[in-house]
Design a protein around this motif. Structure first.
Motif, PDB file in Angstrom:
ATOM      1  N   GLU A 110      50.425  39.544 -29.303  1.00  0.00           N
ATOM      2  CA  GLU A 110      49.039  40.002 -29.124  1.00  0.00           C
ATOM      3  C   GLU A 110      48.150  39.642 -30.314  1.00  0.00           C
ATOM      4  O   GLU A 110      46.937  39.829 -30.269  1.00  0.00           O
ATOM      5  CB  GLU A 110      48.960  41.489 -28.777  1.00  0.00           C
ATOM      6  CG  GLU A 110      49.583  42.465 -29.728  1.00  0.00           C
ATOM      7  CD  GLU A 110      51.130  42.484 -29.671  1.00  0.00           C
ATOM      8  OE1 GLU A 110      51.699  43.223 -30.475  1.00  0.00           O
ATOM      9  OE2 GLU A 110      51.762  41.751 -28.862  1.00  0.00           O
ATOM     10  N   CYS A 113      45.402  34.318 -30.191  1.00  0.00           N
ATOM     11  CA  CYS A 113      44.226  34.281 -29.303  1.00  0.00           C
ATOM     12  C   CYS A 113      43.782  32.851 -29.050  1.00  0.00           C
ATOM     13  O   CYS A 113      43.819  32.024 -29.955  1.00  0.00           O
ATOM     14  CB  CYS A 113      43.031  34.980 -29.949  1.00  0.00           C
ATOM     15  SG  CYS A 113      43.273  36.718 -30.253  1.00  0.00           S
ATOM     16  N   ASN A 140      45.588  37.127 -24.234  1.00  0.00           N
ATOM     17  CA  ASN A 140      44.432  36.837 -25.089  1.00  0.00           C
ATOM     18  C   ASN A 140      43.918  35.418 -24.901  1.00  0.00           C
ATOM     19  O   ASN A 140      43.832  34.638 -25.842  1.00  0.00           O
ATOM     20  CB  ASN A 140      44.773  37.032 -26.563  1.00  0.00           C
ATOM     21  CG  ASN A 140      45.045  38.472 -26.886  1.00  0.00           C
ATOM     22  OD1 ASN A 140      44.671  39.361 -26.127  1.00  0.00           O
ATOM     23  ND2 ASN A 140      45.721  38.713 -28.002  1.00  0.00           N
ATOM     24  N   GLY A 393      43.915  40.916 -21.713  1.00  0.00           N
ATOM     25  CA  GLY A 393      43.837  40.468 -23.105  1.00  0.00           C
ATOM     26  C   GLY A 393      42.493  40.793 -23.724  1.00  0.00           C
ATOM     27  O   GLY A 393      41.662  41.471 -23.127  1.00  0.00           O
ATOM     28  N   MET A 399      38.010  39.651 -29.751  1.00  0.00           N
ATOM     29  CA  MET A 399      38.670  38.762 -30.725  1.00  0.00           C
ATOM     30  C   MET A 399      37.930  38.823 -32.066  1.00  0.00           C
ATOM     31  O   MET A 399      38.551  38.817 -33.133  1.00  0.00           O
ATOM     32  CB  MET A 399      38.713  37.315 -30.213  1.00  0.00           C
ATOM     33  CG  MET A 399      39.646  37.125 -29.025  1.00  0.00           C
ATOM     34  SD  MET A 399      39.615  35.406 -28.426  1.00  0.00           S
ATOM     35  CE  MET A 399      40.512  35.603 -26.872  1.00  0.00           C
TER      36      MET A 399
END
Ligand SMILES: Nc1nc2c(c(=O)[nH]1)N[C@H]1C(S)=C(S)[C@@H](COP(=O)(O)OP(=O)(O)OC[C@H]3O[C@@H](n4cnc5c(=O)[nH]c(N)nc54)[C@H](O)[C@@H]3O)O[C@H]1N2
Ligand SMILES: Nc1nc2c(c(=O)[nH]1)N[C@H]1C(S)=C(S)[C@@H](COP(=O)(O)OP(=O)(O)OC[C@H]3O[C@@H](n4cnc5c(=O)[nH]c(N)nc54)[C@H](O)[C@@H]3O)O[C@H]1N2
Ligand code: SF4
Ligand SMILES: [Mo]
Length: 739
Positions: A110, A113, A140, A393, A399
């Protein structure tokens, strides 16, 4: 090679067919661009069903951008304050694979990204999903469609049980009333607009055109009725129209009873939107509202179209559903010339949705939260059960906040330029600056985002790689490579697949070419709403573009797939479309005495987004030489601002400066600036320095269309338009943000 190639314009979601031929043709003078360089010749493809040979200035000049300022080799650096060094692909790939493995086993998947783009081809999108969501087990993966189409996706899913615009371009010639809301179609989807405009003109008086936009755009100028509403009052307006339709008995009770659910709760809401209240909130006249409702009610076929003025809102999904409500209450769907038609922005925003290219989606119009969907994909990809995470995600803004919190260990950005296009840009840049490891994969260098990369990977772009794209009307076109990629550039999907193999997923990424990738992907659409199992590169090459649904080879595309919901059955469990009842909430950051203006941000006809291509085309630079701010004469007068006075625009987050364009085309209290000038193209003209990241709770799409600002005229003589033509300045690249 002297043969011409048929392909698709790689700019907007209209998806015009192009025919390109090499600069040198026997017996003809060499084709040259405006600066005298030999250039591929681009023409509209008359055989393409979506555009019938038409192109706008962007499509016509695309070839001029292909060889300028390309990123040719992989480059790397230890840290963001060091210069880049050229490296081999081997070195770059090793660094990436090592970093992914370290992050995977220290922070977990996780912390990995990827941020991609509606400018990917479908094959790029698909391979990225397989790598991230499947092999690495993190959802992600998000794309710039989060800033663009995600409200439309959420609205369609909630109302109809599945995504997918139900209309087609033939509807433009068949409608009696075009309702354009939050779309400057004339500048942003010009070929759609031309077609509609022709029909409108030909049927002068009989076919109506309504445009809802706080600005009097070129689109609005062509309308029978322009509703210049206050920004953020769309739901008031739409509920107000519904109120009148109900009051005047213009509803289709049979359709409501047999094909929909949720009408009573919706009727309760719209009863609270009487004309006087609505007109006051929207800043329009009661007559105008009544005229809009009358046009809707009296027209046999109503086609609504929308894009960012609707989607980019903290109530974007509610706005989309409120448009759809009007179609449901009047039965305006599933028939020629009627329906709720979201115009997609990027050339392959649609393909991205098909391939599952947002953090909550999986390929074939599946969703991450559905256990059956996850299991189907895991099995098909040959991965252990449970590999795909059940949690959606990170969206791209998450992000950014993840970078701030130190939770992101590896960021891979491809085919998008977030250091210009993301909201609250100073905050975005600071977060990007903190990234421990960013890979940036783009076709051009410099771009603003390159400044924030540890590794730069050169991407082959349109014209140099073969793949497919789907346009707004669900039509799939093969874009064949017709020239060599420059330097060492590689196709995005090939880069993702190579990393996948090096991570040990050799079985999952055994593809000899993109045709094989596509053939695998379409299997995942079988019996799904976007079924395209009947499409292959080979069929597209021999038979031309195909519209989905296109289940198998024998299905003759036209009759079955032109429109969705022709049987009035929807993808919900009970087959009924759902009304969504929403009250208007207005803007996330309304104007106040400190910041009294609403700033809205949009596009100009010639430029494409962050100018990586159009900024390098002379004709387009001349067309739009510099950024500006549109101000109504009344506001300008009060502030002592005249045409070309420089104005400093301040929001709670940042500042930018523009010369003023004093015009009645913008409503008083609202100002407009174009989105196209990032740090590479002008000093302090970044629209997103001002915007905020507040987003729609359902679609997570930020309200990029509105924030509160104040205006301060600057008396000193700063710059003339000519100065802008000296950009791009490579010196801008080394400027690090103030951290
Ligand atoms: N020339 C050109 N064409 C493009 C692009 C490009 O960069 N350049 N990009 C493509 C992409 S990715 C996209 S997403 C599309 C975008 O296409 P559009 O959505 O048509 O373009 P925008 O200019 O972003 O915004 C449209 C209009 O929304 C209005 N608006 C602002 N606030 C509100 C509001 O509260 N309510 C309503 N009803 N309207 C409001 C603005 O005044 C603006 O005129 O264009 C695509 N086509
Ligand atoms: N305030 C405000 N902000 C906005 C918007 C707005 O209306 N207002 N609109 C939003 C919307 S709708 C969008 S779509 C975004 C667009 O914003 P971006 O996605 O950031 O804009 P682009 O300039 O299209 O960036 C695409 C990049 O991909 C590169 N590229 C082109 N082809 C390829 C390829 O095949 N492979 C790779 N790897 N790279 C390639 C180009 O060189 C370019 O750098 O902006 C969003 N931001
Ligand atoms: S309308 Fe869109 S797809 Fe068509 S030529 Fe212009 S930019 Fe390209
Ligand atoms: Mo977009």
């Amino acid at each position: 090679m002297t043969d011409s190639t048929k392909t698709l314009c790689p700019y907007c979601g209209v998806g015009c067919g192009l025919e390109v031929s090499p600069p040198a043709q026997p017996g003809k003078p060499v084709n040259r661009d405006s600066q005298g360089y030999p250039t591929w010749k681009v023409q509209g493809d008359r055989a393409h069903p979506s555009s019938q040979g038409m192109v706008c200035v962007k499509g016509a000049t695309i070839a001029e951008s292909l060889n300028k300022d390309r990123l040719l080799y992989p480059m790397m650096r230890e840290s963001l304050d060091r210069p880049f060094q050229r490296v081999t692909w081997e070195e770059a790939l090793n660094a990436i694979v090592n970093r992914i493995q370290t992050v995977r086993f220290t922070q977990g998947p996780e912390a990995i990204c990827m941020y991609g783009s509606g400018q990917f081809q479908t094959e790029d999108y698909y391979i990225a999903q397989k790598l991230l969501k499947g092999c690495l087990g993190t959802n992600n993966f998000d794309a710039n469609s989060r800033l663009c189409m995600s409200s439309a996706v959420a609205g369609y899913i909630q109302s109809f049980g599945a995504d997918g615009p139900p209309c087609c371009y033939d509807d433009l010639d068949l409608t009696d009333c075009a309702f354009l809301i939050g779309t400057n179609t004339a500048e942003c989807h010009p070929i759609i607009f031309n077609r509609l405009r022709k029909h409108h003109k030909k049927n002068n008086g009989k076919v109506k055109m309504i445009v809802v936009d706080p600005r009097r755009t070129t689109t609005a100028e062509a309308a029978d009725l322009h509703l210049a509403i206050q920004p953020g009052t769309d739901i008031d307006l739409l509920n107000g129209i519904a109120h009148l339709l109900l009051r005047w008995g213009y509803i289709n009770s049979e359709f409501i009873d047999e094909c929909t659910s949720g009408f009573p709760a919706y009727a309760d809401v719209i009863r609270q939107y009487p004309p006087e209240l609505v007109a006051r909130k929207c800043g329009i006249k009661v007559d105008e509202l009544e005229m809009a409702a009358r046009y809707w009610g009296e027209s046999k076929r109503v086609l609504s179209m929308w894009s960012m003025g609707v989607n980019q809102s903290s109530e974007g999904t509610a706005k989309v559903r409120t448009i759809i409500n009007l179609h449901l209450m009047t039965g305006q769907i599933g028939n020629p010339g009627a329906g709720p038609f979201s115009l997609t922005g990027q050339p392959n925003a649609m393909g991205g949705r098909e391939a599952g290219g947002l953090a909550h989606l999986l390929p074939g119009y599946r969703v991450v939260k559905n256990a059956v969907h996850r299991a189907e994909i895991e099995q098909f990809w040959g991965l252990p059960a449970g590999r795909i995470s059940a949690a959606p995600g990170l969206s791209v803004w998450e992000m950014i906040t993840g970078l701030e919190a130190g939770q992101v260990g590896f960021l891979w950005v491809a085919a998008t330029n977030p250091a210009v296009s993301m909201p609250d840009l100073e905050r975005t840049k600071k977060a990007l600056w903190r990234s421990p490891f960013t890979v940036y994969q783009d076709a051009y260098y410099p771009t603003e985002t390159a400044n924030y990369a540890h590794v730069l990977l050169p991407a082959a772009q349109w014209s140099e790689k073969t793949g497919v794209m789907t346009n707004s009307e669900r039509r799939i076109t093969l874009c064949s490579a017709f020239r060599e990629a420059p330097g060492e550039a590689r196709a995005d999907w090939e880069i993702f697949a190579e990393v996948g193999r090096r991570l040990g997923f050799t079985e999952q990424f055994k593809f000899a070419n993109s045709a094989e990738v596509y053939a695998e992907f379409v299997q995942l659409t079988r019996k799904r709403p976007c079924d395209m199992t009947g499409v292959s590169h080979e069929r597209l090459a021999t038979e031309g573009p195909q519209q989905w649904p296109c289940p198998d080879r024998s299905s003759s595309a036209e009759s079955q797939s032109q429109r969705l919901y022709t049987d009035f059955r929807f993808h919900t469990p009970d087959g009924r479309a759902r009304f969504g009842a929403y009250h208007s909430r207005g803007l996330a950051e309304p104007p106040d005495p400190d910041y009294p203006f609403v700033l809205t941000i949009g596009r100009l006809y010639g430029h494409w987004h962050t100018q990586t291509r159009t900024g390098r085309i002379e004709k387009i630079r001349q067309m739009h030489p510099n950024p500006f701010i549109e101000i109504h004469p009344r506001d300008a007068g009060k502030l002592g601002i005249q045409e070309d006075t420089w104005v400093e625009v301040r929001s709670r987050r940042g500042m930018a400066r523009f010369p003023a364009k004093v015009t009645e085309a913008i409503a008083p209290g609202t100002v407009f600036v174009p989105m196209h000038w990032g740090a590479l193209w002008a000093e302090n003209a970044e629209a997103n320095a001002l915007t905020h990241p507040e987003a729609c709770p359902d679609s997570l799409e930020p309200e990029l269309k509105a924030c509160a600002v104040k205006l301060v005229p600057i008396t000193a003589d700063i710059k003339t338009a000519d100065t802008f033509l000296q950009y791009p300045k490579s010196s801008m690249l080394s400027a690090s943000p103030s951290v």
